[in-house]
Design an enzyme around this catalytic site. Structure first.
Site, PDB file in Angstrom:
ATOM      1  CE1 TYR A 128      47.006 -27.698  36.415  1.00  0.00           C
ATOM      2  CE2 TYR A 128      45.515 -28.700  34.684  1.00  0.00           C
ATOM      3  CZ  TYR A 128      46.684 -27.830  35.277  1.00  0.00           C
ATOM      4  OH  TYR A 128      46.605 -26.677  34.218  1.00  0.00           O
ATOM      5  CE  LYS A 157      44.405 -24.995  35.621  1.00  0.00           C
ATOM      6  NZ  LYS A 157      44.622 -23.223  35.966  1.00  0.00           N
TER       7      LYS A 157
HETATM    8  N1  CAA Z   1      46.013 -43.528  30.953  1.00  0.00           N
HETATM    9  C1  CAA Z   1      46.226 -44.823  30.980  1.00  0.00           C
HETATM   10  N2  CAA Z   1      46.864 -45.592  31.710  1.00  0.00           N
HETATM   11  C2  CAA Z   1      47.840 -44.534  31.563  1.00  0.00           C
HETATM   12  C3  CAA Z   1      48.020 -43.261  31.761  1.00  0.00           C
HETATM   13  C4  CAA Z   1      46.708 -42.623  30.698  1.00  0.00           C
HETATM   14  N3  CAA Z   1      46.814 -41.378  30.241  1.00  0.00           N
HETATM   15  N4  CAA Z   1      48.949 -43.060  31.860  1.00  0.00           N
HETATM   16  C5  CAA Z   1      49.988 -43.760  32.506  1.00  0.00           C
HETATM   17  N5  CAA Z   1      48.514 -44.441  32.572  1.00  0.00           N
HETATM   18  C6  CAA Z   1      49.367 -45.641  33.041  1.00  0.00           C
HETATM   19  C7  CAA Z   1      50.262 -46.623  32.895  1.00  0.00           C
HETATM   20  O1  CAA Z   1      51.112 -47.046  31.457  1.00  0.00           O
HETATM   21  C8  CAA Z   1      50.680 -47.535  34.100  1.00  0.00           C
HETATM   22  O2  CAA Z   1      50.379 -49.041  33.582  1.00  0.00           O
HETATM   23  P1  CAA Z   1      51.143 -49.406  34.052  1.00  0.00           P
HETATM   24  O3  CAA Z   1      51.766 -49.877  35.650  1.00  0.00           O
HETATM   25  O4  CAA Z   1      50.251 -51.234  33.788  1.00  0.00           O
HETATM   26  O5  CAA Z   1      52.505 -50.241  33.111  1.00  0.00           O
HETATM   27  C9  CAA Z   1      50.109 -46.895  35.243  1.00  0.00           C
HETATM   28  O6  CAA Z   1      49.304 -45.920  34.528  1.00  0.00           O
HETATM   29  C10 CAA Z   1      51.431 -46.112  36.198  1.00  0.00           C
HETATM   30  O7  CAA Z   1      51.901 -44.988  35.265  1.00  0.00           O
HETATM   31  P2  CAA Z   1      53.273 -44.062  35.783  1.00  0.00           P
HETATM   32  O8  CAA Z   1      54.613 -45.487  36.160  1.00  0.00           O
HETATM   33  O9  CAA Z   1      53.635 -43.518  34.558  1.00  0.00           O
HETATM   34  O10 CAA Z   1      52.947 -43.861  37.423  1.00  0.00           O
HETATM   35  P3  CAA Z   1      53.454 -42.792  37.786  1.00  0.00           P
HETATM   36  O11 CAA Z   1      53.746 -42.894  38.755  1.00  0.00           O
HETATM   37  O12 CAA Z   1      55.257 -42.999  37.568  1.00  0.00           O
HETATM   38  O13 CAA Z   1      53.190 -40.974  37.025  1.00  0.00           O
HETATM   39  C11 CAA Z   1      52.272 -39.761  36.288  1.00  0.00           C
HETATM   40  C12 CAA Z   1      52.031 -41.627  37.267  1.00  0.00           C
HETATM   41  C13 CAA Z   1      52.901 -38.683  36.575  1.00  0.00           C
HETATM   42  C14 CAA Z   1      50.258 -39.249  36.602  1.00  0.00           C
HETATM   43  C15 CAA Z   1      51.916 -40.184  34.561  1.00  0.00           C
HETATM   44  O14 CAA Z   1      51.556 -40.781  34.158  1.00  0.00           O
HETATM   45  C16 CAA Z   1      51.902 -38.310  34.019  1.00  0.00           C
HETATM   46  O15 CAA Z   1      53.030 -37.213  33.814  1.00  0.00           O
HETATM   47  N6  CAA Z   1      51.177 -38.093  32.934  1.00  0.00           N
HETATM   48  C17 CAA Z   1      50.609 -37.122  32.186  1.00  0.00           C
HETATM   49  C18 CAA Z   1      49.947 -36.333  33.233  1.00  0.00           C
HETATM   50  C19 CAA Z   1      49.208 -35.019  32.840  1.00  0.00           C
HETATM   51  O16 CAA Z   1      49.049 -34.464  31.980  1.00  0.00           O
HETATM   52  N7  CAA Z   1      50.001 -34.043  33.415  1.00  0.00           N
HETATM   53  C20 CAA Z   1      49.708 -32.373  32.524  1.00  0.00           C
HETATM   54  C21 CAA Z   1      50.658 -31.642  32.809  1.00  0.00           C
HETATM   55  S1  CAA Z   1      50.266 -30.278  32.287  1.00  0.00           S
HETATM   56  C22 CAA Z   1      49.377 -29.421  32.396  1.00  0.00           C
HETATM   57  O17 CAA Z   1      48.455 -29.748  33.069  1.00  0.00           O
HETATM   58  C23 CAA Z   1      48.764 -27.542  32.045  1.00  0.00           C
HETATM   59  C24 CAA Z   1      46.888 -27.910  31.187  1.00  0.00           C
HETATM   60  O18 CAA Z   1      46.968 -27.444  31.615  1.00  0.00           O
HETATM   61  C25 CAA Z   1      47.261 -28.799  30.116  1.00  0.00           C
END
Ligand code: CAA
Length: 240
Positions: free
Chosen positions: A147, A151
């Site tokens: 993404y 962008k």
């Molecule tokens: N920074 C650092 N580490 C992170 C992190 C971050 N932001 N987010 C997650 N982690 C870490 C977790 O703590 C975890 O570490 P541990 O295994 O040591 O505990 C590891 O990464 C794995 O995390 P998850 O279990 O959450 O992994 P997952 O595969 O289940 O999910 C993900 C990953 C789907 C990317 C989830 O983290 C997520 O949804 N993140 C948000 C992404 C986001 O901001 N998307 C925006 C959508 S809206 C949009 O896009 C509109 C716009 O323009 C703004």
């Protein structure tokens, strides 16, 4: 009737707010959508804005859809490339399919939306192009390599188009919304959403109408000297 405006992904989320704001400002608006017939029908019923179905990732479908809009409403003078999707995953888990789907819709989709209307804008010596980018294209985001790449690409597109269109009276600008209260943002887990809001100095998500108002300004005749710019609307989350 006012100038004709096309908003891709214009029946839901930020796009719906843009379509409505442009209609209120006197434009003749067409909203494209990819697949959600029910939402599109409801949107048309509520707003009176015509919706058109095509996949922005498909060049032939975009060209054909745009021809349908122009046959109904007249030449498109304003295009808002808003359609976008997420397929979030950390890079080590991201599949080539997740990469490609996002590239096709969010980046190639922008090309496919602007390219068919560009010759007409050049001929008529007027055009307004607005691409909806994202704060995550400016700063990057954990889980959004695909993404964020698209962008960031939007910004390159408008900076280049601005130079090519300037002498033909065409402007091309990007808006980088921060986290806005739409289905896309609501789709992330509550825990993630709370951590995101904690990073926004405004202490809240943005409203779709706050982005729509930026668009209304950029497409107006008054904004003719604003070209190739990037407007950040993110509650002070990031200064791009
Ligand atoms: N920074 C650092 N580490 C992170 C992190 C971050 N932001 N987010 C997650 N982690 C870490 C977790 O703590 C975890 O570490 P541990 O295994 O040591 O505990 C590891 O990464 C794995 O995390 P998850 O279990 O959450 O992994 P997952 O595969 O289940 O999910 C993900 C990953 C789907 C990317 C989830 O983290 C997520 O949804 N993140 C948000 C992404 C986001 O901001 N998307 C925006 C959508 S809206 C949009 O896009 C509109 C716009 O323009 C703004």
């Amino acid at each position: 009737m006012g100038r004709v405006a096309l908003v891709t992904g214009g029946s839901r989320g930020i796009g719906a707010a843009i379509s409505k704001a442009l209609k209120e400002a006197g434009y003749s608006v067409a909203a494209s959508y990819a697949g959600n017939d029910e939402a599109a029908a409801k949107f048309t019923e509520e707003t009176g804005i015509k919706t058109y179905k095509w996949n922005v990732g498909d060049y032939a479908a975009s060209k054909e859809g745009i021809a349908r809009v122009e046959a109904d409403l007249g030449p498109i003078e304003i295009v808002v490339a808003n359609a976008g999707i997420t397929r979030d995953a950390p890079f080590h888990k991201m599949t080539p399919e997740q990469w490609q789907e996002v590239i096709d819709t969010n980046l190639t989709g922008v090309f496919n939306t602007i390219h068919p209307v560009w010759p007409g804008m050049r001929e008529r010596k007027f055009g307004r192009v607005v691409v909806i980018s994202s704060v995550n294209g400016q700063k990057g985001q954990f889980g959004q390599v695909n993404y964020a790449a698209t962008k960031a690409g939007d910004i390159g597109i408008v900076r280049s188009l601005a130079q090519e269109g300037a002498r033909a009276g065409i402007t091309a600008n990007a808006i980088c919304p921060g986290y806005i209260a739409t289905e896309m943002v609501m789709a992330v887990s509550e825990k993630v959403r709370e951590s995101i809001i904690a990073q926004i100095p405004a202490g809240r998500l943005g409203e779709p109408e706050e982005i729509a108002r930026c668009v209304t300004f950029l497409v107006s005749d008054d904004a003719g000297f604003i070209n190739g710019s990037t407007i950040s609307a993110n509650g002070a989350q990031f200064f791009g």
